[in-house]
Design a protein around this motif. Structure first.
Motif, PDB file in Angstrom:
ATOM      1  N   ILE A 160      -5.197  -3.120  -4.058  1.00 27.64           N
ATOM      2  CA  ILE A 160      -5.744  -3.312  -5.408  1.00 27.64           C
ATOM      3  C   ILE A 160      -5.822  -4.797  -5.749  1.00 27.64           C
ATOM      4  O   ILE A 160      -6.806  -5.266  -6.316  1.00 27.64           O
ATOM      5  CB  ILE A 160      -4.899  -2.535  -6.446  1.00 27.64           C
ATOM      6  N   TYR A 161      -4.786  -5.562  -5.380  1.00 23.75           N
ATOM      7  CA  TYR A 161      -4.783  -6.997  -5.650  1.00 23.75           C
ATOM      8  C   TYR A 161      -5.924  -7.694  -4.911  1.00 23.75           C
ATOM      9  O   TYR A 161      -6.597  -8.563  -5.464  1.00 23.75           O
ATOM     10  CB  TYR A 161      -3.436  -7.599  -5.240  1.00 23.75           C
ATOM     11  N   ALA A 162      -6.139  -7.318  -3.656  1.00 23.78           N
ATOM     12  CA  ALA A 162      -7.193  -7.949  -2.867  1.00 23.78           C
ATOM     13  C   ALA A 162      -8.574  -7.606  -3.416  1.00 23.78           C
ATOM     14  O   ALA A 162      -9.506  -8.400  -3.320  1.00 23.78           O
ATOM     15  CB  ALA A 162      -7.095  -7.511  -1.406  1.00 23.78           C
ATOM     16  N   GLN A 163      -8.725  -6.439  -3.989  1.00 21.65           N
ATOM     17  CA  GLN A 163     -10.003  -5.997  -4.542  1.00 21.65           C
ATOM     18  C   GLN A 163     -10.255  -6.616  -5.924  1.00 21.65           C
ATOM     19  O   GLN A 163     -11.400  -6.771  -6.323  1.00 21.65           O
ATOM     20  CB  GLN A 163      -9.996  -4.469  -4.652  1.00 21.65           C
ATOM     21  N   ALA A 164      -9.185  -6.960  -6.658  1.00 23.88           N
ATOM     22  CA  ALA A 164      -9.316  -7.383  -8.049  1.00 23.88           C
ATOM     23  C   ALA A 164      -9.793  -8.825  -8.205  1.00 23.88           C
ATOM     24  O   ALA A 164     -10.324  -9.184  -9.253  1.00 23.88           O
ATOM     25  CB  ALA A 164      -7.985  -7.208  -8.767  1.00 23.88           C
ATOM     26  N   GLU A 165      -9.586  -9.636  -7.198  1.00 22.01           N
ATOM     27  CA  GLU A 165      -9.983 -11.030  -7.326  1.00 22.01           C
ATOM     28  C   GLU A 165     -11.505 -11.169  -7.329  1.00 22.01           C
ATOM     29  O   GLU A 165     -12.223 -10.295  -6.858  1.00 22.01           O
ATOM     30  CB  GLU A 165      -9.406 -11.838  -6.164  1.00 22.01           C
ATOM     31  N   GLU A 166     -11.968 -12.285  -7.885  1.00 19.38           N
ATOM     32  CA  GLU A 166     -13.402 -12.516  -7.931  1.00 19.38           C
ATOM     33  C   GLU A 166     -13.967 -12.662  -6.524  1.00 19.38           C
ATOM     34  O   GLU A 166     -14.991 -12.091  -6.192  1.00 19.38           O
ATOM     35  CB  GLU A 166     -13.699 -13.780  -8.751  1.00 19.38           C
ATOM     36  N   ILE A 172      -1.218  -0.637   5.651  1.00 15.49           N
ATOM     37  CA  ILE A 172       0.140  -0.302   5.205  1.00 15.49           C
ATOM     38  C   ILE A 172       0.130   1.004   4.413  1.00 15.49           C
ATOM     39  O   ILE A 172       1.004   1.861   4.583  1.00 15.49           O
ATOM     40  CB  ILE A 172       0.745  -1.450   4.364  1.00 15.49           C
ATOM     41  N   LEU A 173      -0.866   1.184   3.552  1.00 16.74           N
ATOM     42  CA  LEU A 173      -0.997   2.421   2.778  1.00 16.74           C
ATOM     43  C   LEU A 173      -1.167   3.624   3.696  1.00 16.74           C
ATOM     44  O   LEU A 173      -0.495   4.649   3.540  1.00 16.74           O
ATOM     45  CB  LEU A 173      -2.189   2.304   1.824  1.00 16.74           C
ATOM     46  N   MET A 174      -2.043   3.521   4.674  1.00 14.26           N
ATOM     47  CA  MET A 174      -2.278   4.628   5.601  1.00 14.26           C
ATOM     48  C   MET A 174      -1.061   4.900   6.474  1.00 14.26           C
ATOM     49  O   MET A 174      -0.787   6.051   6.834  1.00 14.26           O
ATOM     50  CB  MET A 174      -3.504   4.347   6.473  1.00 14.26           C
ATOM     51  N   LEU A 234       7.829   3.245  -0.203  1.00 13.43           N
ATOM     52  CA  LEU A 234       7.607   1.800  -0.350  1.00 13.43           C
ATOM     53  C   LEU A 234       6.321   1.357   0.361  1.00 13.43           C
ATOM     54  O   LEU A 234       5.577   0.521  -0.169  1.00 13.43           O
ATOM     55  CB  LEU A 234       8.793   1.022   0.206  1.00 13.43           C
ATOM     56  N   ALA A 235       6.054   1.909   1.538  1.00 14.22           N
ATOM     57  CA  ALA A 235       4.830   1.543   2.259  1.00 14.22           C
ATOM     58  C   ALA A 235       3.595   1.957   1.469  1.00 14.22           C
ATOM     59  O   ALA A 235       2.613   1.207   1.398  1.00 14.22           O
ATOM     60  CB  ALA A 235       4.819   2.190   3.649  1.00 14.22           C
ATOM     61  N   ILE A 236       3.631   3.135   0.858  1.00 10.15           N
ATOM     62  CA  ILE A 236       2.494   3.598   0.057  1.00 10.15           C
ATOM     63  C   ILE A 236       2.300   2.720  -1.172  1.00 10.15           C
ATOM     64  O   ILE A 236       1.186   2.290  -1.483  1.00 10.15           O
ATOM     65  CB  ILE A 236       2.681   5.079  -0.339  1.00 10.15           C
ATOM     66  N   ILE A 237       3.384   2.422  -1.869  1.00  6.48           N
ATOM     67  CA  ILE A 237       3.291   1.616  -3.098  1.00  6.48           C
ATOM     68  C   ILE A 237       2.865   0.182  -2.786  1.00  6.48           C
ATOM     69  O   ILE A 237       1.954  -0.362  -3.425  1.00  6.48           O
ATOM     70  CB  ILE A 237       4.635   1.648  -3.862  1.00  6.48           C
ATOM     71  N   ILE A 238       3.493  -0.430  -1.782  1.00  2.00           N
ATOM     72  CA  ILE A 238       3.173  -1.816  -1.441  1.00  2.00           C
ATOM     73  C   ILE A 238       1.747  -1.923  -0.890  1.00  2.00           C
ATOM     74  O   ILE A 238       0.991  -2.824  -1.265  1.00  2.00           O
ATOM     75  CB  ILE A 238       4.202  -2.380  -0.441  1.00  2.00           C
ATOM     76  N   LEU A 267      -6.763  -9.368   3.579  1.00  2.00           N
ATOM     77  CA  LEU A 267      -5.680  -8.853   2.748  1.00  2.00           C
ATOM     78  C   LEU A 267      -5.952  -7.403   2.357  1.00  2.00           C
ATOM     79  O   LEU A 267      -5.033  -6.561   2.363  1.00  2.00           O
ATOM     80  CB  LEU A 267      -5.520  -9.720   1.494  1.00  2.00           C
ATOM     81  N   LEU A 268      -7.188  -7.078   2.060  1.00  2.00           N
ATOM     82  CA  LEU A 268      -7.572  -5.699   1.734  1.00  2.00           C
ATOM     83  C   LEU A 268      -7.337  -4.778   2.927  1.00  2.00           C
ATOM     84  O   LEU A 268      -6.772  -3.690   2.777  1.00  2.00           O
ATOM     85  CB  LEU A 268      -9.037  -5.644   1.310  1.00  2.00           C
ATOM     86  N   ILE A 269      -7.737  -5.196   4.120  1.00  2.00           N
ATOM     87  CA  ILE A 269      -7.525  -4.385   5.317  1.00  2.00           C
ATOM     88  C   ILE A 269      -6.034  -4.208   5.585  1.00  2.00           C
ATOM     89  O   ILE A 269      -5.581  -3.109   5.927  1.00  2.00           O
ATOM     90  CB  ILE A 269      -8.242  -5.030   6.534  1.00  2.00           C
ATOM     91  N   GLY A 270      -5.256  -5.267   5.418  1.00  7.26           N
ATOM     92  CA  GLY A 270      -3.803  -5.167   5.608  1.00  7.26           C
ATOM     93  C   GLY A 270      -3.165  -4.192   4.630  1.00  7.26           C
ATOM     94  O   GLY A 270      -2.297  -3.395   5.002  1.00  7.26           O
TER      95      GLY A 270
END
Length: 71
Positions: A20-26, A39-41, A10-14, A32-35
């Protein structure tokens, strides 16, 4: 499935989804990207902690055996 493995997955997926969501916005949200990356790491670290090292094992017997020279 083990609860620890579920938490890791769950930590990897979330974390990946948040990153990806933080990177996708204009206008990228850096915090949010760092957070998401943190969590991924965290999930990757917890997963890799449970994988045994190949160097920790004792020497296993190989198929090729050496013979001592008798002189």
């Amino acid at each position: 499935m083990n609860i620890s493995r579920t938490i890791n997955l769950l930590a990897i997926i979330i974390g990946g989804a948040i990153a990806i969501y933080a990177q996708a916005e204009e206008k990228q949200d850096t915090y949010l990207l760092i957070g998401g990356i943190v969590i991924l790491m965290f999930g990757i670290y917890r997963t890799s902690r449970n994988i045994p090292s190949k160097y920790d094992k004792a020497e296993e017997e190989s198929f090729v055996k050496t013979e001592k020279d008798e002189d």
